[in-house]
Design an enzyme around this catalytic site. Structure first.
Site, PDB file in Angstrom:
ATOM      1  N   ARG A   1     -13.153   0.885   3.802  1.00 24.08           N
ATOM      2  CA  ARG A   1     -13.997   1.973   2.911  1.00 24.08           C
ATOM      3  C   ARG A   1     -13.274   2.453   1.733  1.00 24.08           C
ATOM      4  NH1 ARG A   1     -14.851   2.855   7.927  1.00 24.08           N
ATOM      5  NH2 ARG A   1     -12.657   1.762   8.223  1.00 24.08           N
ATOM      6  N   THR A   2     -11.994   2.486   1.726  1.00 25.03           N
ATOM      7  CA  THR A   2     -11.230   2.765   0.399  1.00 25.03           C
ATOM      8  C   THR A   2     -11.717   1.678  -0.758  1.00 25.03           C
ATOM      9  OG1 THR A   2      -9.552   3.902   1.682  1.00 25.03           O
ATOM     10  CG2 THR A   2      -9.109   3.575  -0.481  1.00 25.03           C
TER      11      THR A   2
ATOM     12  N   LYS B   1       4.933 -15.719  -4.190  1.00 22.60           N
ATOM     13  CA  LYS B   1       5.780 -16.690  -5.034  1.00 22.60           C
ATOM     14  C   LYS B   1       7.213 -15.786  -5.164  1.00 22.60           C
ATOM     15  CE  LYS B   1       2.115 -18.591  -7.425  1.00 22.60           C
ATOM     16  NZ  LYS B   1       1.618 -18.741  -8.851  1.00 22.60           N
TER      17      LYS B   1
ATOM     18  N   ARG C   1      -3.307  -0.078  -2.727  1.00 19.68           N
ATOM     19  CA  ARG C   1      -2.751   0.238  -1.393  1.00 19.68           C
ATOM     20  C   ARG C   1      -1.733  -0.672  -1.058  1.00 19.68           C
ATOM     21  NH1 ARG C   1      -6.674   1.034   3.868  1.00 19.68           N
ATOM     22  NH2 ARG C   1      -6.924   3.078   2.707  1.00 19.68           N
TER      23      ARG C   1
ATOM     24  N   HIS D   1      -2.587   9.387   1.166  1.00 20.00           N
ATOM     25  CA  HIS D   1      -3.712   9.116   0.871  1.00 20.00           C
ATOM     26  C   HIS D   1      -4.333  10.169   0.105  1.00 20.00           C
ATOM     27  CE1 HIS D   1      -7.056   6.412   1.072  1.00 20.00           C
ATOM     28  NE2 HIS D   1      -7.155   6.231   2.396  1.00 20.00           N
TER      29      HIS D   1
HETATM   30  N1   CP Z   1     -10.233   5.858   5.556  1.00 20.19           N
HETATM   31  C1   CP Z   1      -9.726   4.761   5.234  1.00 20.19           C
HETATM   32  O1   CP Z   1      -8.663   4.736   4.521  1.00 20.19           O
HETATM   33  O2   CP Z   1     -10.416   3.600   5.573  1.00 20.19           O
HETATM   34  P1   CP Z   1     -10.070   2.279   4.972  1.00 20.19           P
HETATM   35  O3   CP Z   1      -8.664   1.743   5.598  1.00 20.19           O
HETATM   36  O4   CP Z   1     -11.101   1.323   5.661  1.00 20.19           O
HETATM   37  O5   CP Z   1      -9.872   1.949   3.711  1.00 20.19           O
END
Ligand code: CP
Length: 308
Positions: free
Chosen positions: A56-57, A85, A106, A134
């Site tokens: 999703r993100t 590396k 991320r 998040h």
């Molecule tokens: N909700 C969320 O962060 O989903 P993903 O891990 O799929 O990005």
């Protein structure tokens, strides 16, 4: 509302966002959802640096950028980059800032997004750093609650599942403290909300309650926020096996809840929500995922200075 400037800002933690900031982003998201702006980010490039898996993100950030006329570069896993590396995250960010206008990162390491923001002169958006934060998921969650309930003020919310490792819960609880939410933390003792978050909430005079039994509190809730047990965060796989099926939410819970309870989940779900619930209007999780587009469009447009 005081004048708010997002241009050039990093979005690393919900703690960096005031109540006015949060409401401002939600207002821009609503505007962008109502009126499509296909050229708003034309000529801008977003770099997505995903060192941890995501559906999703990563994809909603990409879609948000493209639907506003912008472009994207990036990677979906770290081991295809020169970090393999031995290149440091600091140096990687120093390079990528030369190829893009905004970075979305991320990483499994708490603090990785903050470190990247220190390295980069362009805005950095935290798309999840370990068990920490998040913030754009939180904005999506707030947007969803606002749409479902009409207001964020004074809602009663239950957080269910892995509250120890669940970064979406940590971020959302911090944000809802601004809105005098009543919070119910529902988890087995080993996965309870960390004390430092509870202390922070108590200092903000949040009414909070802890239990391991959803049936004891469900009747009070306007929103139930379910989370998966975060297998990848457990140091001991045997511990994960012990807790992986500890809760399952299905249509039968609705017999004990308010009629219009919204059941949310940041997704992915891995067994803690029965798919039989999907057909009920109370199931908010797919609406929530769809809200990722306008909310991430708003965040990108604001930090790039394309909207005010
Ligand atoms: N909700 C969320 O962060 O989903 P993903 O891990 O799929 O990005």
């Amino acid at each position: 509302m005081a004048s708010i400037t997002f241009k050039g800002r990093d979005v690393i933690s919900v703690r960096d966002l005031s109540k006015d900031d949060l409401l401002y982003v939600l207002g821009i998201a609503k505007r962008l959802e109502q009126k499509h702006q296909p050229n708003l980010l034309r000529g801008r490039i977003m770099a997505s640096m995903f060192f941890e898996p995501s559906t999703r993100t990563r994809l909603s950030f990409t879609a948000a950028m493209k639907r506003l006329g912008g472009d994207t570069i990036g990677f979906a896993k770290g081991d295809v980059t020169s970090t393999k590396k031995g290149e440091t995250l600091w140096d990687t960010v120093k390079m990528i800032q030369e190829y893009s206008d905004v970075i979305v990162i991320r990483h499994s390491m708490e603090g990785a997004a903050r470190l990247s923001a220190e390295a980069a002169a362009i805005p950095v958006i935290n798309a999840g750093d370990g068990t920490n934060q998040h913030p754009t998921q939180t904005l999506i969650d707030l947007y969803t609650i606002q749409k479902d309930k009409g207001s964020l003020n004074g809602i009663s919310i239950g957080f269910l599942g892995d509250l120890k490792y669940g970064r979406t819960v940590h971020s959302l609880a911090m944000a809802l403290a601004h809105f005098k939410a009543k919070m119910y933390f529902i988890a087995p003792p080993a996965l309870k909300m960390p004390d430092y978050y509870l202390d922070e909430l108590e200092q903000q005079k949040v009414m909070l309650h802890e239990t391991d039994d959803i049936l004891k509190v469900v009747k009070h809730l306007d929103v139930l926020y379910v989370t998966r047990i975060q297998q990848e965060r457990f140091p001991d796989p045997i511990e994960y096996e012990k807790y992986k099926n500890v809760y399952k939410v299905g249509p039968e819970l609705l017999k004990y809840s308010k009629k219009d309870i919204s059941i949310m989940h940041p997704l992915p779900r891995v067994g803690e929500i029965d798919p039989a619930l999907d057909a009920f209007p109370n199931a908010a999780y797919f609406r929530q995922a769809a809200n990722g587009i306008p909310v991430r469009q708003a965040v990108l447009s604001l930090v790039l200075g394309a909207v005010k």
